[in-house]
Design a protein around this motif. Structure first.
Motif, mmCIF file in Angstrom:
data_model
loop_
_atom_site.group_PDB
_atom_site.id
_atom_site.type_symbol
_atom_site.label_atom_id
_atom_site.label_comp_id
_atom_site.label_asym_id
_atom_site.label_seq_id
_atom_site.Cartn_x
_atom_site.Cartn_y
_atom_site.Cartn_z
ATOM 1 N N UNK A 1 -3.353 0.812 -15.093
ATOM 2 C CA UNK A 1 -2.301 0.302 -15.254
ATOM 3 C C UNK A 1 -2.909 -1.040 -16.169
ATOM 4 N N UNK A 2 -3.245 -1.639 -16.044
ATOM 5 C CA UNK A 2 -3.179 -2.595 -17.007
ATOM 6 C C UNK A 2 -3.660 -2.097 -19.009
ATOM 7 N N UNK A 3 -4.350 -0.752 -18.833
ATOM 8 C CA UNK A 3 -4.482 -0.753 -19.991
ATOM 9 C C UNK A 3 -3.620 0.211 -20.677
ATOM 10 N N UNK A 4 -2.915 1.207 -19.209
ATOM 11 C CA UNK A 4 -1.567 2.067 -19.814
ATOM 12 C C UNK A 4 -0.341 0.771 -20.014
ATOM 13 N N UNK A 5 -0.349 0.078 -19.715
ATOM 14 C CA UNK A 5 0.758 -1.012 -20.253
ATOM 15 C C UNK A 5 0.747 -2.059 -21.237
ATOM 16 N N UNK A 6 -0.879 -1.648 -22.307
ATOM 17 C CA UNK A 6 -0.492 -1.981 -23.376
ATOM 18 C C UNK A 6 -1.474 -3.399 -23.393
ATOM 19 N N UNK B 1 0.960 -1.212 -0.009
ATOM 20 C CA UNK B 1 -0.162 -0.256 0.169
ATOM 21 C C UNK B 1 0.868 1.190 -0.117
ATOM 22 N N UNK B 2 1.706 1.349 0.737
ATOM 23 C CA UNK B 2 2.115 2.477 0.967
ATOM 24 C C UNK B 2 3.529 2.382 -0.346
ATOM 25 N N UNK B 3 4.294 2.203 -0.858
ATOM 26 C CA UNK B 3 4.563 1.759 -2.474
ATOM 27 C C UNK B 3 3.638 1.953 -4.106
ATOM 28 N N UNK B 4 2.331 2.232 -3.425
ATOM 29 C CA UNK B 4 1.323 1.964 -4.294
ATOM 30 C C UNK B 4 1.501 3.939 -5.280
ATOM 31 N N UNK B 5 1.496 4.012 -6.296
ATOM 32 C CA UNK B 5 1.187 5.207 -7.539
ATOM 33 C C UNK B 5 2.828 5.759 -7.676
ATOM 34 N N UNK B 6 4.055 5.113 -7.534
ATOM 35 C CA UNK B 6 4.631 5.017 -7.568
ATOM 36 C C UNK B 6 5.806 4.120 -8.967
ATOM 37 N N UNK B 7 4.662 3.908 -9.378
ATOM 38 C CA UNK B 7 5.321 3.100 -11.139
ATOM 39 C C UNK B 7 5.793 1.841 -10.638
ATOM 40 N N UNK B 8 5.882 1.023 -9.655
ATOM 41 C CA UNK B 8 5.931 0.020 -9.472
ATOM 42 C C UNK B 8 4.834 -1.433 -10.515
ATOM 43 N N UNK B 9 4.004 -0.705 -10.251
ATOM 44 C CA UNK B 9 3.515 -1.777 -10.794
ATOM 45 C C UNK B 9 3.524 -2.247 -12.419
ATOM 46 N N UNK B 10 3.917 -0.863 -13.292
ATOM 47 C CA UNK B 10 4.577 -0.803 -14.395
ATOM 48 C C UNK B 10 5.447 -1.128 -14.262
#
Length: 152
Positions: free
Chosen positions: A135-140, A94-103
């Motif tokens: 996220x999934x849409x943004x990564x194709x 949770x503390x690492x979300x919206x920081x680009x780690x998912x992408x």
């Protein structure tokens, strides 16, 4: 860029407990499980998918690491016959979300998938999870199926 590190036994045990509970909650939100039996149903599904735990053949469980720090996790299944990796779970702390780690994690999985000789990565996302869909849409990723329901 993140690094994918195979889960240790300790990391797997913690992940299992949290993921069973999280999946149960998501299935209740989606209307697929009743709250009273959700944990048992979730546990049963996990047992079927990972009968040998983190050593189940063709299942890959990773801790996502950035500069030595645990930032998330990834679980996917490799189907070598159809050359497809299927993501069962991807989650950042949770503390690492919206920081680009998912992408970054999805990019690392793409590289690994190519090295494995795979042609495709697929996944399921709950319709109410707008952040993940974005996220999934943004990564194709592209929508291939839509299941719709109407609560009565």
């Amino acid at each position: 860029m993140v690094v994918l590190k195979r889960m240790s036994d300790k990391e797997f045990t913690a992940w299992w407990k949290n993921s069973v509970a999280s999946y149960a909650s998501e299935k209740v939100k989606a209307g697929n499980f009743k709250e009273e039996t959700a944990i048992e149903q979730s546990e049963s599904e996990f047992q079927k998918l990972l009968p040998q735990g983190k050593d189940t053949p063709d299942h890959y469980l990773f801790t996502v690491i950035d500069e030595g720090e645990h930032v998330g996790m990834l679980w996917f299944h490799a189907n070598h016959e159809i050359k497809e990796n299927y993501i069962f779970d991807i989650e950042m702390l949770e503390s690492k979300r919206a920081m680009g780690y998912g992408k970054q994690t999805l990019q690392a999985l793409e590289e690994l998938s190519r090295e494995m000789g795979m042609d495709k990565i697929s996944l399921h996302v709950f319709g109410h999870n707008k952040t993940a869909i974005g996220l999934y849409t943004a990564t194709g990723f592209e929508t291939t199926n839509i299941i719709m329901s109407k609560q009565l």
